[in-house]
Design an enzyme around this catalytic site. Structure first.
Site, mmCIF file in Angstrom:
data_model
loop_
_atom_site.group_PDB
_atom_site.id
_atom_site.type_symbol
_atom_site.label_atom_id
_atom_site.label_comp_id
_atom_site.label_asym_id
_atom_site.label_seq_id
_atom_site.Cartn_x
_atom_site.Cartn_y
_atom_site.Cartn_z
ATOM 1 N N ASN A 160 -6.834 -2.123 1.686
ATOM 2 C CA ASN A 160 -6.798 -3.591 1.799
ATOM 3 C C ASN A 160 -8.221 -4.107 1.773
ATOM 4 O O ASN A 160 -9.060 -3.641 2.538
ATOM 5 C CB ASN A 160 -6.196 -4.007 3.149
ATOM 6 N N ARG A 189 0.820 -1.214 0.000
ATOM 7 C CA ARG A 189 0.000 0.000 0.000
ATOM 8 C C ARG A 189 0.858 1.270 0.000
ATOM 9 O O ARG A 189 0.617 2.180 -0.787
ATOM 10 C CB ARG A 189 -0.976 -0.010 1.181
#
Ligand SMILES: [Zn+2]
Ligand SMILES: [Zn+2]
Length: 773
Positions: free
Chosen positions: A37, A19
């Site tokens: 996520n 990320r």
């Protein structure tokens, strides 16, 4: 022109710095939107702006080293008009499940920082970043966020806090486990009374003690190691004495790959494994003339070596002139590896002189993984650190379910959706501590994934220690208890690994030491025609009676005498041969016990055995490879070591029919070996010939089955603890080659009993689904 994309990325994309990477990439391209996520092994990315094509290209090229992209689903959407790019909070819908990331070895960048005196991480023992470091071993729950790990007690210092929130810090931005000498775990030294030894530098202390011949416990990632010199016979002998472990090989840790080459002969593919982030112990042929003490792996021509995976280990090995050390599991005999100071003080008293400790709690014990090569293919002997608890996707819809595994060197498993998570290696659950741990790890997975188990799968064996556990779980969850035959489970495990479907029928060769047969016998040399719901035994070994219960596995001479009785040798002949080969005194009660074993076997008492393990024990004894088993698999391993140096001599395996099943005639084989010894054949040649011909015979039986039946998959599967034996596998391959058939071995799961839980789950699920059982 502003365009917008919604991208779903599937793969290993959580807990590996993915990320933050996406954030940096998007902002550097002036793209707006978010990344989040989704749980499972997916992230969703929303980007809008002009350079969205560059984004996709660079995402694949520049992703963090541990990230694996399996699938990218791109959708064109209308721009929303975001004014910035952000990392959004993980979605915590109970229905979406995220993969638990395994522990990863320290990355090269973190090692560089530790070695470089210009960084604030210089000499820091527990350095890690978003790309590396412990994961599963320190997790209380999912997702992998700092507050859910045992790092939560270490509050960031100012510098670490800055790094964590600085998107330009590639490896520390959102690195959940990061720390530094100021704010992270510290290293301590304890004596065996639990008193802290005040030293200026624990590393100096450790080096000094080890070089002086001392034996230390060192806390690592998933537990404690025992560290000492591997080059000095007196030190290794002392460790064997203290650990009460006369023969079982000790694992080594080597400073780097060049040291590995000095002490071993790494086969093709070994380097990649050794240097992988999983950092398993790799079993390799040992190099003659190396400085490694013979006592490290007595009677074997292999050694197990791994490379360092923490900064502390790197720093330690750098200071050892040999370049390698014994780094074996820190466990008391028969018990699990210690994972906290209290356990280490109690369990390793009398074994180690001091404990080098750190203060990050180990939440889950995770043993080092062990991999060997079977005819050139890497196969697991133990699946732990680096691999567990990654799930495998079976392609078959499963109910929430639990499997409790087998008895020795085993692991459990949970199933849900189409996924199976096999726990890390648990060990021999005939010991209370390991059984408790199996219960603990399974319960943790059930809780973590909010499962409502409908099925509990267990082995058919009436005396396995995990039966009570299975029965209790079945009551606790009001779940159906389903028994699974051991070798059927081995077969289904490898079927699942290779993605076979419910309607597929395969031929599976399941060979190992012991498994309870559906006729009450001890099986272990089986050729099965198998689906997920049923099996038919089409091949096996010629059965023989083996009296003596557990001692029959400890003293290889007992199966030898029993097999000789079954072969038709008279007692006088047995007596003569055992005397001549110096085997009579290997039984605690000598000739009396030998005679008793013979008489009982002759009169048909004792279990009826078709186990290749026990048969190899017998051959191992007659060929002088091993007469006392001090660890699981010792006699066949030593037989394989002898065979490695041999050449094949002509022998044609005999296959007979007993009870409508094709059988390898092991009595013919034994007679041939005994005659061969009489005529002066080299034991190495005999060892090689019997192993290869075991394989050949199983292969011939398999071919016959495939020719005689329709709708069978043309791939042969082989599993079970004996399926790691290179000579046996070569024999099978050779026989199958005649018809152009190939053989598949387990790659993701251990062929041994560490892999049966997966098969148990598949069978129990499919039986309930398709047969209502
Ligand atoms: Zn790192
Ligand atoms: Zn810090």
């Amino acid at each position: 022109m502003v365009k917008a994309l919604r991208i779903r990325v599937v793969g290993v994309v959580q807990g590996v710095g993915f990320r933050p990477f996406i954030y940096r990439l998007a902002t550097s391209l002036n793209l707006k939107g978010y990344v989040v996520n989704l749980g499972g092994s997916e992230v969703e990315i929303h980007i809008e702006g002009e350079k969205i094509e560059d984004f996709i290209k660079r995402m694949n090229l520049e992703k963090p080293p541990q990230a694996k992209i399996l699938k990218v689903i791109v959708e064109n959407i209308e721009p929303i008009g975001f004014d910035r790019f952000e990392i959004r909070e993980s979605m915590r819908k109970a229905t979406v499940r995220s993969m638990i990331p395994p522990d990863i070895a320290i990355c090269e960048h973190c090692v560089e920082e530790v070695l470089n005196d210009n960084t604030r991480f210089h000499n820091y023992h527990w350095n890690s970043c978003a790309w590396c470091g412990p994961r599963f071993s320190m997790m209380y729950k999912i997702p992998y966020d700092r507050e859910n790990t045992s790092m939560h007690v270490f509050k960031f210092c100012n510098e670490c806090s800055y790094d964590y929130s600085n998107p330009n810090n590639i490896r520390r931005f959102h690195g959940q486990g990061i720390s530094c000498p100021k704010c992270g775990p510290k290293t301590h030294v304890y004596d065996m009374d639990g008193l802290e030894v005040k030293v200026e530098d624990p590393l100096d202390f450790a080096v000094e003690r080890i070089l002086g011949g001392g034996i230390l416990a060192v806390k690592g990632v998933g537990g404690y190691h025992i560290a000492c010199l591997a080059s000095r016979d007196d030190v290794v002998a002392e460790l064997r004495f203290r650990k009460r472990r006369p023969m079982q090989p000790f694992a080594l840790m080597a400073r780097d790959y060049s040291i590995v080459q000095d002490i071993a002969i790494p086969p093709e593919g070994a380097r990649e494994l050794l240097e992988s982030p999983q950092r398993p112990i790799v079993i390799m042929p040992r190099r003659g003339g190396a400085k490694v003490s013979e006592l490290v792996a007595p009677g074997l021509n292999t050694i197990g070596v791994m490379l360092p995976y923490t900064a502390f280990q790197h720093l330690l090995l750098k200071r050892i002139p040999d370049g390698f050390l014994i780094m074996t599991s820190g466990n008391p005999r028969g018990k699990p590896m210690c994972r906290n100071l209290k356990q280490a003080l109690r369990g390793l008293r009398g074994i180690v002189d001091y404990i080098i400790d750190h203060d990050r709690e180990i939440v889950h014990r995770v043993d080092d993984s062990v991999i060997r090569f079977t005819d050139g293919e890497p196969t697991f002997l133990r699946r732990g650190r680096g691999y567990a608890p990654e799930w495998i996707e079976t392609g078959i819809e499963l109910r929430d379910s639990i499997a409790v595994g087998a008895e020795l060197q085993t692991a459990g498993a949970v199933g849900f959706e189409d996924k199976v998570i096999v726990t890390q290696y648990i060990g021999d659950i005939d010991e209370a501590a390991q059984l408790e741990e199996l219960d603990g790890e399974l319960s943790w997975l059930i809780e973590t994934y909010h499962l409502n188990p409908e099925i509990i799968a267990m082995d058919m064996h009436p005396l396995y220690s995990n039966r009570t556990l299975a029965e209790n779980m079945s009551k606790r969850f009001n779940a159906k208890l389903i028994e699974v035959q051991h070798h059927h489970a081995h077969s289904a495990s490898i079927m699942a690994e290779y993605g076979f479907k419910v309607e597929d029928t395969v031929v599976a060769i399941a060979i190992d030491g012991t498994g309870y047969g559906d006729d009450g016998g001890i099986w272990g040399g089986e050729v099965l025609l198998a689906t997920y719901t049923s099996y038919r035994r089409i091949g096996s070994l010629k059965p023989f009676h083996l009296p003596g219960g557990d001692t029959a596995a400890t003293y290889p001479v007992k199966p030898l005498i029993s097999l000789m009785a079954s072969t038709g040798y008279s007692w006088d002949e047995v007596n003569n041969i055992l005397e001549k080969r110096g085997l009579m005194n290997t039984l605690p009660h000598g000739v009396k016990e030998a005679n008793m074993t013979y008489m009982m076997a002759k009169s048909g008492r004792g279990a009826l055995v078709t186990s290749i393990g026990r048969t190899l024990d017998a051959l191992s004894a007659i060929l002088g490879a091993c007469t006392l088993r001090t660890y699981e698999g010792e006699p066949p391993m030593k037989l394989e070591s002898i065979a490695d140096g041999g050449r094949e001599v002509p022998y044609k395996p005999r296959i007979i029919d007993v009870d409508g099943i094709s059988r390898v005639d092991t009595t013919d084989l034994l007679k041939w070996v005994i005659n061969g010894l009489e005529s002066g054949y080299d034991v190495r040649d005999l060892a090689k010939t019997v192993l290869v011909n075991f394989g050949r015979a199983l292969g011939i039986i398999t071919l016959k089955a495939i020719k005689g039946a329709r709708n069978i998959k043309q791939t042969v599967l082989a599993s079970g603890g004996a399926a790691v034996n290179t000579h046996i596998i070569r024999g099978i391959k050779e026989a199958l080659k005649e018809e152009g058939l190939e053989i598949r071995l387990p790659r993701k799961m251990p062929p041994g009993d560490g892999g049966v839980a997966l098969g148990q789950l598949m069978i129990a699920n499919c039986k309930l689904e398709y047969e209502g059982v």
